[in-house]
Write a protein that holds these residues in place. Structure first.
Motif, short mmCIF file in Angstrom:
data_model
loop_
_atom_site.label_atom_id
_atom_site.label_comp_id
_atom_site.label_asym_id
_atom_site.label_seq_id
_atom_site.Cartn_x
_atom_site.Cartn_y
_atom_site.Cartn_z
N GLN A 2 7.09 -2.13 7.07
CA GLN A 2 6.34 -1.02 6.49
C GLN A 2 7.26 0.17 6.24
O GLN A 2 8.06 0.54 7.10
CB GLN A 2 5.24 -0.56 7.47
CG GLN A 2 4.30 -1.69 7.83
CD GLN A 2 3.41 -1.31 8.99
OE1 GLN A 2 3.72 -0.38 9.74
NE2 GLN A 2 2.33 -2.03 9.16
N CYS A 28 -3.77 3.41 3.94
CA CYS A 28 -3.17 2.20 3.40
C CYS A 28 -1.75 2.05 3.92
O CYS A 28 -1.21 2.97 4.55
CB CYS A 28 -3.19 2.22 1.87
SG CYS A 28 -2.23 3.57 1.18
N ILE A 30 2.25 0.56 2.92
CA ILE A 30 3.13 0.09 1.86
C ILE A 30 4.38 -0.51 2.49
O ILE A 30 4.96 0.08 3.42
CB ILE A 30 3.48 1.24 0.90
CG1 ILE A 30 2.21 1.63 0.11
CG2 ILE A 30 4.58 0.84 -0.07
CD1 ILE A 30 2.32 2.90 -0.62
N HIS A 31 4.76 -1.70 2.01
CA HIS A 31 5.88 -2.43 2.61
C HIS A 31 7.13 -2.23 1.82
O HIS A 31 7.08 -1.90 0.63
CB HIS A 31 5.53 -3.91 2.71
CG HIS A 31 4.31 -4.16 3.54
ND1 HIS A 31 4.32 -4.16 4.91
CD2 HIS A 31 3.02 -4.37 3.16
CE1 HIS A 31 3.09 -4.37 5.36
NE2 HIS A 31 2.27 -4.50 4.31
N GLU A 34 8.03 -3.41 -2.07
CA GLU A 34 6.80 -3.73 -2.79
C GLU A 34 6.66 -2.86 -4.04
O GLU A 34 7.16 -1.75 -4.07
CB GLU A 34 5.60 -3.38 -1.89
CG GLU A 34 4.87 -4.58 -1.35
CD GLU A 34 3.59 -4.15 -0.65
OE1 GLU A 34 2.62 -4.90 -0.71
OE2 GLU A 34 3.57 -3.05 -0.04
N VAL A 36 3.54 -1.17 -5.56
CA VAL A 36 2.11 -0.97 -5.33
C VAL A 36 1.57 -0.10 -6.44
O VAL A 36 2.15 0.94 -6.76
CB VAL A 36 1.87 -0.29 -3.96
CG1 VAL A 36 0.39 -0.04 -3.75
CG2 VAL A 36 2.45 -1.13 -2.84
N ILE A 156 11.23 5.32 -1.31
CA ILE A 156 10.06 4.97 -2.10
C ILE A 156 10.02 5.85 -3.34
O ILE A 156 10.20 7.06 -3.25
CB ILE A 156 8.77 5.08 -1.25
CG1 ILE A 156 7.54 4.85 -2.12
CG2 ILE A 156 8.67 6.41 -0.56
CD1 ILE A 156 6.35 4.47 -1.28
N THR A 188 11.25 0.54 -3.19
CA THR A 188 9.80 0.42 -3.12
C THR A 188 9.19 1.31 -4.19
O THR A 188 9.61 2.45 -4.36
CB THR A 188 9.30 0.88 -1.74
OG1 THR A 188 10.09 0.23 -0.74
CG2 THR A 188 7.84 0.57 -1.55
N PHE A 190 5.67 3.08 -5.83
CA PHE A 190 4.25 3.41 -5.68
C PHE A 190 3.85 4.07 -6.98
O PHE A 190 4.25 5.19 -7.27
CB PHE A 190 4.08 4.34 -4.47
CG PHE A 190 2.65 4.51 -4.02
CD1 PHE A 190 1.66 3.60 -4.40
CD2 PHE A 190 2.29 5.56 -3.19
CE1 PHE A 190 0.36 3.75 -3.95
CE2 PHE A 190 0.99 5.71 -2.75
CZ PHE A 190 0.02 4.81 -3.13
N GLU A 219 -8.39 -3.29 -2.13
CA GLU A 219 -6.99 -3.66 -2.30
C GLU A 219 -6.93 -5.08 -2.82
O GLU A 219 -7.60 -5.96 -2.32
CB GLU A 219 -6.24 -3.59 -0.96
CG GLU A 219 -5.96 -2.19 -0.51
CD GLU A 219 -4.96 -2.15 0.64
OE1 GLU A 219 -4.13 -3.08 0.74
OE2 GLU A 219 -5.03 -1.19 1.42
#
Ligand code: ADP
Ligand code: MG
Lengths: 249, 256, 400
Positions: A2, A28, A30-31, A34, A36, A156, A188, A190, A219
């Motif tokens: 995470q 939520c 977020i890894h 990822e 997202v 991120i 990552t 977002f 989700e």
């Protein structure tokens, strides 16, 4: 692993006289690595979520934790806005180098040059290093904006409707670019979007917010292999599902 | 040819005026009303010759220019920081704005009697007049420039790790600069006009305004016209320097 | 960063200008002599007391009633009058102000020109017959009869005129000065070479004297109006003021006079030329700021007749202004004023002061009206005393 854990984030705004709840309870995870996508009806607070994560806004309650479980530091984020937000008086090179030149980073000049050149080639903008932003097309500007955000090596990368102002061709190009960058650098992403196709094409996961005061409504994992083809029935079905969740609020 | 044509067009009317002027002056035959160009041109083409036993046209222009630059730079060094401060802090603007708005409509020349008492005849009072003339355009366009800065730019800078000081240096100043530059351009024009007017008042012993007044006292209208031409030429040259600077430095303006 | 070039460019421009200035002025620096020196400042008469009071000048030399204002108003002391200014009482009987007319006006309306001249001479006579009335009229014209504030004191205009008038010699017979030193200070200007047709017009004056001794005016050709320029701040034009405000006596005696339109104002702007009780033409009175300006107006056909200083009119006539002097109005009426604490009481001690200040490196600063008889007087007097003159604020340009 995470990189980001949001727990019970809420936010009130005072609009003229009226005070209203924008976010009621956002939670939520977020890894790392990822992509997202964040969706939701217009005005539900998607941008607000990103602004809180980037440190431009503070939340009223709730916690945001980073990879080590400590409070998340917005220093580890970078943001790409819908309208590129490039500094018009700086060349492409200087725009990309902007974050690297800030005192907090303490990066020597030579290293900056090296990094900027790497980023220029990452977004295929080598020939435009000394060009001013107003001489670039919309897609190119957004590439520069992405490169500028990537320059500070964020854990991120937050993107607020990054491609919605672009023509379809540039948009697809940049979407593929995002996937490629994630694959090469492991960044990552977002990404806020209002376009279900984009979410389905890009996202490893899609988070859908409800109407204001908003919380996470749904989700959806997207596990189809890449490159994805939106014309496949499975994809079409997914797009329809996402659209349903967003529009029914 | 494409580049030359507009310039030729620009020359058409002045040439027309000169021709009409010359024919009228030959008809009227009164050098007090319309001095002929055969008397004006000799003044212009001998700029280094002393006029009325004093400074030459060239020296007078140089002195005027020097005065205007000192006053102008003084105004810039005070108005720009003050404008930045007022643009940055609402409270500072609340303090400063009313007095600025009251003083702004006062024609700089109206300060002259007081300026002579406060800053002495000669350089001091002229400097003050030029300062007053150029302060307001610079100050107001600096605030304007601050207002024109996109909040988005500041947000981008913040997300990229800029401190307040860095935001100021790397976003606020370059973002406000085009507007400040416009203010400088306006201010220089105003300062130039104020100076020449102020030099016409007592207590000066050189400068283009002084030259014009001296020539007026002696009834030498052709020197007055020559002085006016030099004033105009210096005005247009300085303005085009600012304009060229504007396109060179701020080509991005209005195109983001 | 490219923005940092801006201050640099500004600096470079400034630097090159300063360099150019220093270079150009440096050419003359070596030739500055070691003779005693004074500095002139050109100023309008009204501002001079303020300049002295704020120590911006050490002395000023100007006409009445400014001299009396400074004297009675506690601003300074008068240490020299016209007669005291060297060389050798030269200025006592030299025309200070004159009646000037444009040549074309004289040619076209010779009788009107002579009538105006005659009325002026009548005004001069009236001043001598009844000085008290003249002082009252002048006080009202120049100051509007209200008390004047000066450096904290309140002055009565009448008292002021009583102080000023004894120093002015109103006469139509003073000889014209020779503004040679002023012209020499403009030595290199080619316009000075233009030779004037003639400086004076004796015909008008002669006819005026005839009119005053009973000759009938011949009014065949009459202008719709006549524009008269003058400087309203000086006592020296009292003949004009008296001839208008005291018109009744002149009308009774000669049958012609200037009658003001309004009897309410102490400073009318319009009047009528009357001959044998009928209005012949209208007169507009146009106040000016400096004599040279009025003279230029004359050349520009904006003014027909002017009451102004002898020197500005002579200078402009010699430079080609198509005008002629009819006769003088006054001689004298100037005064040299210094601060009360100045170490001098007369011209000689003033020169001692000039020399000591000059040798201490702080030459005296003296305010004079530009291109006036006062400037000419000072130039000639300092030349006589072996004192050099430079212009204040511009010492480095050498031979100014
Ligand atoms: N600074 C602010 N002050 C007041 N209201 C705000 C502010 N920022 C956002 N809002 C309001 O909060 C709500 C959510 O905004 P936003 O996050 O921009 O929505 P979106 O999901 O469309 O991005 C909107 O109703 C908006 O008007
Ligand atoms: Mg939004």
């Amino acid at each position: 692993m995470q990189v980001l854990v949001l727990k019970g984030i809420s936010k009130r705004f005072c609009d003229d006289q009226a005070e209203f709840q924008a976010l009621s309870d956002i939670s939520c995870v977020i890894h790392k690595g990822e992509i997202v996508c964040l969706m939701g009806p217009s005005g539900c607070g998607k941008s607000t979520v990103l602004r809180i994560l980037s440190g431009l806004e503070s939340s009223d309650s709730g916690t945001i934790c980073g990879s080590d479980g400590d409070v998340f530091d917005p220093v580890h984020t970078a943001m790409v806005f819908q309208e590129h937000g490039l500094f018009p008086w700086l060349s492409v090179y200087d725009n990309i180098a902007y974050g690297l030149r800030m005192k907090v980073r303490k990066i020597p000049q030579k290293q900056i040059a090296q990094k900027v050149h790497d980023l220029l080639s990452l977004v295929h903008m080598e020939e435009f290093a000394n060009v001013l932003p107003h001489q670039l097309s919309g897609g190119m500007k957004q590439r520069v904006a992405v490169a500028r955000a990537l320059a500070i090596e964020p854990e991120i990368l937050l993107m607020d409707e990054p491609f919605s102002a672009l023509d379809p061709f540039s948009r697809h190009e940049l979407q593929d670019e995002v996937i490629r960058i994630r694959d090469t650098l492991g960044t990552t992403f977002f990404i806020v979007t209002h376009n279900p196709e984009e979410a389905v094409y890009l996202g490893d996961r899609i988070i859908i917010l409800s109407k204001r005061p908003s919380s996470v409504r749904k989700e959806i994992e997207v596990s189809s292999p890449r490159p994805r083809d939106l014309a496949e029935p499975e994809m079409i079905h997914l797009v329809r599902e996402v659209t349903g969740y967003v529009s029914s609020g | 040819m494409k580049r030359v044509l507009p310039i030729l067009k620009g020359f058409a009317i002045p040439v027309f005026i000169i021709v009409i002027w010359q024919s009228l002056s030959m008809y009227i035959q009164n050098s007090f009303i319309l001095p002929g160009w055969e008397t004006i041109i000799p003044v212009l083409i001998h700029p280094a010759e002393p006029l009325f036993g004093g400074a030459s046209l060239f020296q007078n222009s140089l002195i005027s220019l020097q005065r205007v630059l000192y006053g102008f730079l003084l105004a810039v060094f005070i108005a720009v920081p003050l404008g930045l401060l007022c643009g940055w802090s609402k409270s500072a603007e609340d303090y400063v704005n009313p007095i600025i708005q009251i003083l702004r409509p006062v024609p700089p020349i109206a300060w002259m009697p007081l300026a002579i008492a406060w800053f002495k005849i000669g350089f001091g009072s002229l400097l003050f007049i030029i300062f007053i003339g150029s302060f307001f355009p610079v100050f107001i366009s600096t605030i304007e420039g601050m207002r024109s800065i996109r909040i988005r730019w500041l947000e981008v800078a913040q997300t990229l790790g800029a401190t307040t000081l860095e935001k100021f240096k790397t976003v606020v100043i370059p973002g406000a600069l085009p507007s400040i530059w416009t203010g400088l351009r306006l201010a220089f024009g105003v300062a130039w006009m104020c100076l020449v007017a102020a030099e016409m008042l007592p207590g000066t012993s050189a400068g283009l305004g002084y030259l014009i007044m001296f020539a007026y006292n002696l009834g030498q209208i052709q020197v007055i016209v020559a002085g006016m031409i030099v004033i105009g030429v210096i005005g247009i040259v300085s303005d085009s320097i600012f304009r060229i600077g504007q396109t060179r430095l701020f080509g991005w303006q209005g195109k983001e | 960063m490219r923005i940092w070039y801006l201050p640099l460019i500004c600096f470079l421009i400034l630097f090159s200008l300063v360099l150019g200035y220093v270079f150009l002025s440096g050419v003359d620096v070596s030739s500055i002599s070691t003779e005693p020196e004074v500095q002139f400042v050109y100023a309008t008469s009204g501002i001079m007391p303020q300049l002295l009071n704020t120590s911006q000048v050490d002395a000023f030399f100007v006409w009445e009633s400014v001299v009396s204002t400074a004297d009675l108003g506690g601003i300074g002391k008068v240490i020299a009058r016209d007669a005291d200014i060297p060389p050798d009482r030269k200025w006592e009987n030299t025309a200070c102000n004159v009646l000037v007319m444009r040549n074309s006006f004289i040619t076209e309306y010779p009788e009107i020109a002579s009538l105006l001249s005659a009325i002026t001479i009548a005004g001069i006579q009236r001043i001598h017959e009844d000085p008290d009335e003249a002082m009252n009229i002048t006080a009202g014209w120049v100051y509007g009869s209200h008390p004047i504030r000066s450096a904290g004191l309140t002055l009565n205009p009448i008292e002021l005129e009583k102080n000023a008038f004894p120093h002015i010699n109103f006469t139509d017979k003073a000889r014209l000065p020779d503004p040679g030193y002023l012209q020499q200070s403009l030595y290199d200007y080619e316009m000075t070479l233009k030779s004037p047709s003639s400086r004076e017009n004796v015909t008008v004056y002669t006819r005026a004297l005839e009119l005053l001794t009973g000759s009938e005016p011949e009014l065949s050709h009459i202008p719709p109006y006549v524009r008269i320029g003058y400087l309203p701040s000086a006592d020296l034009y009292a003949p004009l003021y008296v001839s208008i405000m005291g018109y009744e006596k002149i009308c009774d005696r000669y049958g012609f006079c200037l009658v003001p339109d309004s009897h309410m104002s102490g400073r009318p702007t319009e009047c009528q030329l009357r001959v044998q009780n009928s209005t012949i033409t209208r007169i507009r009175l146009l106040p000016g700021q400096v004599g040279g300006g009025v003279m230029t107006g004359l050349g520009q056909n904006a003014i027909d007749v002017a009451y102004i200083g002898s020197v500005p009119s002579l200078m402009q006539i010699s430079m080609g202004n198509p005008a002629a002097i009819i006769h003088s109005i006054n001689a004298g009426g100037s005064g040299l004023v210094v601060d009360d604490s100045a170490p001098c009481t007369d011209w000689d001690s003033f020169i001692v002061w000039v020399k000591s200040r000059s040798s201490s490196g702080r030459p005296l600063i003296i305010a004079v009206p530009q291109s006036s008889i006062q400037e000419e007087m000072m130039r000639e007097a300092f030349e006589y005393e072996g004192v050099q003159i430079s212009l204040y604020g511009l010492p480095t340009f050498g031979a100014l």
